[in-house]
Design a protein around this motif. Structure first.
Motif, mmCIF file in Angstrom:
data_model
loop_
_atom_site.group_PDB
_atom_site.id
_atom_site.type_symbol
_atom_site.label_atom_id
_atom_site.label_comp_id
_atom_site.label_asym_id
_atom_site.label_seq_id
_atom_site.Cartn_x
_atom_site.Cartn_y
_atom_site.Cartn_z
ATOM 1 N N SER A 19 -29.188 14.331 -24.078
ATOM 2 C CA SER A 19 -29.612 15.718 -23.889
ATOM 3 C C SER A 19 -30.891 16.002 -24.653
ATOM 4 C CB SER A 19 -28.500 16.672 -24.347
ATOM 5 O OG SER A 19 -27.338 16.494 -23.562
ATOM 6 N N ALA A 20 -30.964 15.434 -25.856
ATOM 7 C CA ALA A 20 -32.138 15.669 -26.692
ATOM 8 C C ALA A 20 -33.394 15.028 -26.120
ATOM 9 C CB ALA A 20 -31.881 15.145 -28.103
ATOM 10 N N LEU A 21 -33.213 14.040 -25.220
ATOM 11 C CA LEU A 21 -34.365 13.347 -24.634
ATOM 12 C C LEU A 21 -34.919 14.057 -23.398
ATOM 13 C CD1 LEU A 21 -33.257 9.606 -24.919
ATOM 14 C CD2 LEU A 21 -35.017 10.760 -26.234
ATOM 15 N N GLN A 22 -34.303 15.144 -22.990
ATOM 16 C CA GLN A 22 -34.759 15.850 -21.794
ATOM 17 C C GLN A 22 -36.226 16.290 -21.855
ATOM 18 O OE1 GLN A 22 -32.988 15.980 -18.884
ATOM 19 N NE2 GLN A 22 -31.741 14.581 -20.127
ATOM 20 N N PRO A 23 -36.777 16.625 -23.036
ATOM 21 C CA PRO A 23 -38.203 16.995 -23.059
ATOM 22 C C PRO A 23 -39.139 15.926 -22.501
ATOM 23 C CG PRO A 23 -37.166 17.687 -25.088
ATOM 24 C CD PRO A 23 -36.136 16.864 -24.346
ATOM 25 N N LEU A 24 -38.684 14.653 -22.458
ATOM 26 C CA LEU A 24 -39.539 13.604 -21.900
ATOM 27 C C LEU A 24 -39.795 13.810 -20.414
ATOM 28 C CD1 LEU A 24 -38.658 12.167 -24.624
ATOM 29 C CD2 LEU A 24 -39.103 10.048 -23.395
ATOM 30 N N ARG A 25 -38.984 14.637 -19.752
ATOM 31 C CA ARG A 25 -39.236 14.950 -18.350
ATOM 32 C C ARG A 25 -40.577 15.663 -18.168
ATOM 33 N NH1 ARG A 25 -34.879 14.359 -14.963
ATOM 34 N NH2 ARG A 25 -32.858 13.974 -15.963
ATOM 35 N N LEU A 26 -41.097 16.219 -19.263
ATOM 36 C CA LEU A 26 -42.401 16.879 -19.175
ATOM 37 C C LEU A 26 -43.487 15.907 -18.705
ATOM 38 C CD1 LEU A 26 -42.311 18.981 -22.470
ATOM 39 C CD2 LEU A 26 -42.134 19.861 -20.137
ATOM 40 N N LEU A 27 -43.295 14.637 -19.023
ATOM 41 C CA LEU A 27 -44.305 13.638 -18.653
ATOM 42 C C LEU A 27 -44.404 13.468 -17.140
ATOM 43 C CD1 LEU A 27 -43.612 10.884 -21.339
ATOM 44 C CD2 LEU A 27 -45.333 12.687 -21.389
ATOM 45 N N GLU A 28 -43.368 13.874 -16.401
ATOM 46 C CA GLU A 28 -43.351 13.713 -14.946
ATOM 47 C C GLU A 28 -43.776 14.978 -14.214
ATOM 48 O OE1 GLU A 28 -42.953 10.773 -13.741
ATOM 49 O OE2 GLU A 28 -42.658 10.060 -15.789
ATOM 50 N N MET A 29 -44.011 16.067 -14.937
ATOM 51 C CA MET A 29 -44.416 17.312 -14.281
ATOM 52 C C MET A 29 -45.887 17.245 -13.903
ATOM 53 S SD MET A 29 -42.432 20.142 -16.631
ATOM 54 C CE MET A 29 -43.052 21.485 -15.594
ATOM 55 N N PRO A 30 -46.218 17.502 -12.623
ATOM 56 C CA PRO A 30 -47.605 17.356 -12.149
ATOM 57 C C PRO A 30 -48.624 18.092 -13.005
ATOM 58 C CG PRO A 30 -46.127 17.752 -10.312
ATOM 59 C CD PRO A 30 -45.299 17.929 -11.550
#
Length: 239
Positions: A19-30
């Motif tokens: 759950s704490a790693l969810q901010p890494l999804r920011l890297l995939e945001m266009p």
């Protein structure tokens, strides 16, 4: 599972860590991809390393040395874990400058390694150019399977022709130097066959001296398939 004598095992994460790693999804945001190559990516890489390093450190206990392969963020976590245990580490990043692995977040990770291993001298110079201290960069050489022996009659026939053979084996990308090889072929002055083997766009065959053949063989393999195809397609012939 086992890969020969080597044991392969993941470093499992808890639900809280996932759950704490969810901010890494920011890297995939266009909208953030361009920014991810700078401070945002560097921050998130360090953040990932901090969360995951403890799990890796538990796997590293009892080791003498940690050898890290591949790109961030996993490599950053492994280097941090080795430092937590006071273990030396060496890092083989496989950077291709101008293609991948040369953005600030990766360079930040290289600088944290005890040693950075390059496969070739040019790659070693690239690590120094992006800020890794020269005394921490070592050329290890490439590690590839041995070519299977075979087609001895074909090889002997080629050797008796007294021609030189130059083979390029790899993807046709600018950072691989295929254009440089083609340019060099135009300067040859001895009977030579130059064969390009591998995936990619069709090559523009340059004008070469009369006794120099440049041939786009196409996709091949590490073993004797290439020798067989070359025997039929270009040795002693101009294409």
């Amino acid at each position: 599972f086992l890969d020969g004598p080597v044991s392969i095992s993941p470093a499992p994460l808890t639900r809280i860590q996932n759950s704490a790693l969810q901010p890494l999804r920011l890297l995939e945001m266009p909208g953030l991809r361009s920014a991810s190559n700078g401070q945002v990516r560097t921050f998130l890489t360090r953040y990932y390393a901090q969360l995951v390093a403890t799990n890796l450190a538990n796997s590293f206990r009892g080791a003498d040395l940690v050898h890290v392969w591949g790109l961030i963020p996993g490599s950053a976590a492994a280097i941090r874990a080795s430092r937590m245990l006071g273990l030396p580490n060496v890092y083989t990043p496989f950077m291709h400058r101008g293609a991948w692995g040369d953005e600030p977040a990766s360079v930040d990770t290289y600088r944290r390694a005890d040693r950075v291993l390059a496969l070739q001298t040019d790659e070693a110079e690239d690590y120094v150019a992006v800020g890794v201290p020269a005394e921490r960069v070592v050329v290890s050489g490439a590690c590839v399977p041995q070519v299977v022996q075979g087609h001895l009659p074909t090889i002997n026939a080629w050797r008796s022709s007294k021609r030189h053979l130059v083979v390029y084996l790899g993807v046709r990308q600018p950072h691989k130097g295929v254009s440089l090889l083609l340019s060099a072929a135009t300067l040859l002055r001895t009977p030579t066959d130059v064969a390009v083997v591998g995936p990619g766009d069709e090559l523009p065959i340059p004008a070469t001296p009369p006794d120099v053949n440049v041939v786009d063989v196409g996709v091949g393999s590490w073993n004797s398939q290439f020798i067989a195809r070359a025997d039929h397609r270009y040795i002693g012939r101009r294409t």
